[in-house]
Design a protein around this motif. Structure first.
Motif, PDB file in Angstrom:
ATOM      1  N   MET A 278      41.340  42.922  17.301  1.00  0.00           N
ATOM      2  CA  MET A 278      41.936  42.360  18.513  1.00  0.00           C
ATOM      3  C   MET A 278      40.803  41.931  19.437  1.00  0.00           C
ATOM      4  SD  MET A 278      44.869  43.953  21.033  1.00  0.00           S
ATOM      5  CE  MET A 278      44.007  45.473  21.455  1.00  0.00           C
ATOM      6  N   LEU A 279      41.021  40.829  20.152  1.00  0.00           N
ATOM      7  CA  LEU A 279      40.070  40.358  21.143  1.00  0.00           C
ATOM      8  C   LEU A 279      40.581  40.677  22.539  1.00  0.00           C
ATOM      9  CD1 LEU A 279      39.237  36.842  19.648  1.00  0.00           C
ATOM     10  CD2 LEU A 279      37.795  38.882  19.577  1.00  0.00           C
ATOM     11  N   GLN A 280      39.646  40.977  23.427  1.00  0.00           N
ATOM     12  CA  GLN A 280      40.024  41.302  24.798  1.00  0.00           C
ATOM     13  C   GLN A 280      39.381  40.308  25.756  1.00  0.00           C
ATOM     14  OE1 GLN A 280      40.536  45.461  26.132  1.00  0.00           O
ATOM     15  NE2 GLN A 280      38.744  45.068  27.399  1.00  0.00           N
ATOM     16  N   ILE A 281      40.175  39.831  26.701  1.00  0.00           N
ATOM     17  CA  ILE A 281      39.690  38.912  27.730  1.00  0.00           C
ATOM     18  C   ILE A 281      39.455  39.694  29.016  1.00  0.00           C
ATOM     19  CG2 ILE A 281      40.147  36.799  29.024  1.00  0.00           C
ATOM     20  CD1 ILE A 281      39.905  36.379  25.986  1.00  0.00           C
ATOM     21  N   PRO A 282      38.214  39.733  29.519  1.00  0.00           N
ATOM     22  CA  PRO A 282      37.939  40.477  30.753  1.00  0.00           C
ATOM     23  C   PRO A 282      38.735  39.937  31.933  1.00  0.00           C
ATOM     24  CG  PRO A 282      35.898  39.914  29.613  1.00  0.00           C
ATOM     25  CD  PRO A 282      36.997  39.149  28.938  1.00  0.00           C
ATOM     26  N   ALA A 283      39.024  40.820  32.874  1.00  0.00           N
ATOM     27  CA  ALA A 283      39.872  40.457  34.012  1.00  0.00           C
ATOM     28  C   ALA A 283      39.308  39.277  34.798  1.00  0.00           C
ATOM     29  CB  ALA A 283      40.051  41.669  34.928  1.00  0.00           C
ATOM     30  N   PHE A 284      38.017  39.301  35.072  1.00  0.00           N
ATOM     31  CA  PHE A 284      37.422  38.220  35.859  1.00  0.00           C
ATOM     32  C   PHE A 284      37.554  36.856  35.167  1.00  0.00           C
ATOM     33  CE2 PHE A 284      34.573  41.516  37.914  1.00  0.00           C
ATOM     34  CZ  PHE A 284      35.135  41.389  39.166  1.00  0.00           C
ATOM     35  N   LEU A 285      37.770  36.861  33.850  1.00  0.00           N
ATOM     36  CA  LEU A 285      37.762  35.617  33.069  1.00  0.00           C
ATOM     37  C   LEU A 285      39.142  35.211  32.566  1.00  0.00           C
ATOM     38  CD1 LEU A 285      34.541  36.265  30.933  1.00  0.00           C
ATOM     39  CD2 LEU A 285      34.739  35.022  33.105  1.00  0.00           C
ATOM     40  N   CYS A 286      40.193  35.861  33.042  1.00  0.00           N
ATOM     41  CA  CYS A 286      41.507  35.650  32.428  1.00  0.00           C
ATOM     42  C   CYS A 286      42.105  34.276  32.703  1.00  0.00           C
ATOM     43  CB  CYS A 286      42.483  36.748  32.838  1.00  0.00           C
ATOM     44  SG  CYS A 286      43.136  36.600  34.510  1.00  0.00           S
ATOM     45  N   ARG A 287      41.523  33.505  33.619  1.00  0.00           N
ATOM     46  CA  ARG A 287      42.009  32.139  33.853  1.00  0.00           C
ATOM     47  C   ARG A 287      41.134  31.085  33.177  1.00  0.00           C
ATOM     48  NH1 ARG A 287      44.624  30.942  39.448  1.00  0.00           N
ATOM     49  NH2 ARG A 287      43.079  29.297  39.371  1.00  0.00           N
ATOM     50  N   GLN A 288      40.115  31.528  32.443  1.00  0.00           N
ATOM     51  CA  GLN A 288      39.188  30.601  31.797  1.00  0.00           C
ATOM     52  C   GLN A 288      39.863  29.983  30.568  1.00  0.00           C
ATOM     53  OE1 GLN A 288      37.147  30.499  34.566  1.00  0.00           O
ATOM     54  NE2 GLN A 288      35.597  29.986  33.032  1.00  0.00           N
TER      55      GLN A 288
ATOM     56  N   THR B  73      41.807  32.177  16.960  1.00  0.00           N
ATOM     57  CA  THR B  73      41.386  33.074  15.877  1.00  0.00           C
ATOM     58  C   THR B  73      42.590  33.652  15.140  1.00  0.00           C
ATOM     59  OG1 THR B  73      41.353  35.091  17.234  1.00  0.00           O
ATOM     60  CG2 THR B  73      39.329  33.750  17.177  1.00  0.00           C
ATOM     61  N   GLY B  74      43.758  33.642  15.793  1.00  0.00           N
ATOM     62  CA  GLY B  74      44.952  34.236  15.198  1.00  0.00           C
ATOM     63  C   GLY B  74      45.073  35.726  15.430  1.00  0.00           C
ATOM     64  N   LEU B  75      44.043  36.348  15.978  1.00  0.00           N
ATOM     65  CA  LEU B  75      44.098  37.785  16.258  1.00  0.00           C
ATOM     66  C   LEU B  75      44.945  38.059  17.495  1.00  0.00           C
ATOM     67  CD1 LEU B  75      40.386  38.965  15.800  1.00  0.00           C
ATOM     68  CD2 LEU B  75      42.301  39.335  14.234  1.00  0.00           C
ATOM     69  N   PRO B  76      45.462  39.278  17.631  1.00  0.00           N
ATOM     70  CA  PRO B  76      46.074  39.660  18.905  1.00  0.00           C
ATOM     71  C   PRO B  76      45.049  39.527  20.028  1.00  0.00           C
ATOM     72  CG  PRO B  76      46.562  41.283  17.208  1.00  0.00           C
ATOM     73  CD  PRO B  76      45.542  40.359  16.624  1.00  0.00           C
ATOM     74  N   VAL B  77      45.541  39.144  21.200  1.00  0.00           N
ATOM     75  CA  VAL B  77      44.664  38.955  22.363  1.00  0.00           C
ATOM     76  C   VAL B  77      45.172  39.830  23.504  1.00  0.00           C
ATOM     77  CG1 VAL B  77      43.663  37.303  23.975  1.00  0.00           C
ATOM     78  CG2 VAL B  77      44.236  36.563  21.645  1.00  0.00           C
ATOM     79  N   ASN B  78      44.330  40.752  23.930  1.00  0.00           N
ATOM     80  CA  ASN B  78      44.659  41.585  25.085  1.00  0.00           C
ATOM     81  C   ASN B  78      44.039  40.948  26.320  1.00  0.00           C
ATOM     82  OD1 ASN B  78      45.426  43.707  26.770  1.00  0.00           O
ATOM     83  ND2 ASN B  78      43.578  44.880  26.326  1.00  0.00           N
ATOM     84  N   ILE B  79      44.870  40.516  27.251  1.00  0.00           N
ATOM     85  CA  ILE B  79      44.405  39.807  28.440  1.00  0.00           C
ATOM     86  C   ILE B  79      44.519  40.735  29.647  1.00  0.00           C
ATOM     87  CG2 ILE B  79      44.591  37.705  29.811  1.00  0.00           C
ATOM     88  CD1 ILE B  79      46.402  36.617  27.491  1.00  0.00           C
ATOM     89  N   LYS B  80      43.396  40.998  30.277  1.00  0.00           N
ATOM     90  CA  LYS B  80      43.401  41.859  31.449  1.00  0.00           C
ATOM     91  C   LYS B  80      43.686  41.016  32.700  1.00  0.00           C
ATOM     92  CE  LYS B  80      40.726  45.501  31.193  1.00  0.00           C
ATOM     93  NZ  LYS B  80      39.517  46.379  31.154  1.00  0.00           N
ATOM     94  N   LYS B  81      44.672  41.428  33.461  1.00  0.00           N
ATOM     95  CA  LYS B  81      45.045  40.711  34.682  1.00  0.00           C
ATOM     96  C   LYS B  81      43.922  40.837  35.706  1.00  0.00           C
ATOM     97  CE  LYS B  81      47.915  42.532  37.637  1.00  0.00           C
ATOM     98  NZ  LYS B  81      46.983  42.554  38.813  1.00  0.00           N
ATOM     99  N   ALA B  82      43.523  39.705  36.255  1.00  0.00           N
ATOM    100  CA  ALA B  82      42.428  39.711  37.218  1.00  0.00           C
ATOM    101  C   ALA B  82      42.771  40.514  38.462  1.00  0.00           C
ATOM    102  CB  ALA B  82      42.071  38.277  37.615  1.00  0.00           C
ATOM    103  N   GLN B  83      41.729  41.014  39.104  1.00  0.00           N
ATOM    104  CA  GLN B  83      41.885  41.808  40.322  1.00  0.00           C
ATOM    105  C   GLN B  83      42.461  40.987  41.469  1.00  0.00           C
ATOM    106  OE1 GLN B  83      39.237  41.435  38.384  1.00  0.00           O
ATOM    107  NE2 GLN B  83      37.964  43.260  38.271  1.00  0.00           N
TER     108      GLN B  83
END
Length: 279
Positions: A108-118, A128-138
């Motif tokens: 699984m890939l994780q998107i950091p909170a600061f970058l979730c709108r990139q 990539t087809g993998l699950p993506v965990n997206i952290k909600k920005a602060q």
């Protein structure tokens, strides 16, 4: 809720899933020891477990802060965790080119909170087809995450998890609005509560981030009570001497007792939801 397969586990409603590991890869030995201990603890308790650690912490407070071993060495170590311990692994990416390299190793890939709108980063992860965990920005609300979800969906991937990790509240402080968990669940994907980053004090120690790890347990209980499907906790053998995020990481020696309490909350709340009781 859509069930998500991450490696050899299913993220579903039967038990909360735990994503845990040290904030950053400090050494191969440290990562292997942490992963082994966490696998043993979660296996005994019957909790689905995904190991997390970062090959690079690209958003450290100071330019002199330790960032990690880098992309290729970090992925080599994560691959060893996955192969030798048979546990799924996740790591965060900071630039689109990293997605393809990481996808060869992690589950699984994780998107950091600061970058979730990139947009480019989200598209690269989705493709990539993998699950993506997206952290909600602060700085975002749960409602704002709809556009983030749409970017991933329109890139051909509906294996999505959404993470709450607190919102900026004045300077060097975060506050957790539990209604964000409830609102994000309406999108139909598993919702994660990041119990350790939510107690950060960003930049609170001037050249490093502070935190209040004593709040991890009560906030995690509250998140499970309102319906979190996954808990995210960063753990460490000696948090006070960790190279990143020490003030908010949970000590490995404390994890098992804490998880036993979380299981009781998870089962208790769902028992109330499934049955009606006379008072």
């Amino acid at each position: 809720m859509k069930n998500i397969s991450v490696g050899n586990i299913q993220v579903d409603n039967s038990m909360f899933t735990l994503i845990a590991g040290p904030c950053v890869i400090e050494s191969e030995e440290q990562v292997m020891n942490s992963a082994k201990r966490m696998k043993d603890i979660t296996g005994k308790l019957g909790i689905p477990f995904i190991f997390k650690s970062s090959f690079d912490k690209a958003n450290r407070t100071s330019v002199n802060s330790f960032r990690g071993p880098g992309l290729h060495e970090g992925l080599r170590i994560l691959k060893k965790v996955k192969n030798e311990l048979d546990v799924p692994v996740v790591t965060d990416i900071h630039e689109p080119y990293q997605a393809g390299f990481a996808a060869e190793v992690v589950d699984m890939l994780q998107i950091p909170a600061f970058l979730c709108r990139q947009t480019d980063l989200l598209i690269a992860a989705a493709q990539t087809g993998l699950p993506v965990n997206i952290k909600k920005a602060q700085f975002l609300s749960a409602r704002d995450m709809k556009n983030v979800v749409t970017k991933v969906l329109e890139s051909g991937n509906d294996n999505i998890l959404l993470t709450e990790r607190g919102n900026t509240f004045g300077y060097n402080n975060l506050v957790v609005d539990m209604t964000n968990l409830i609102e994000m669940k309406k999108y139909g994907y598993p919702v994660v509560f990041d119990a350790t980053h939510s107690v950060q004090k960003p930049g609170g120690n001037l050249t490093s981030t502070g935190g209040n790890r004593e709040y991890v347990e009560p906030l995690a209980k509250a998140a499970l009570a309102v319906g979190a499907d996954v808990l995210f906790m960063e753990v460490h053998e000696d948090p006070d001497n960790a190279m990143s995020d020490g003030p908010n990481m949970v000590k490995l020696d404390d994890v098992e007792v804490m998880l036993q309490k979380f299981i009781k909350v998870f089962k208790g709340v769902r028992d109330v939801e499934q049955h009606s009781y006379s008072i």
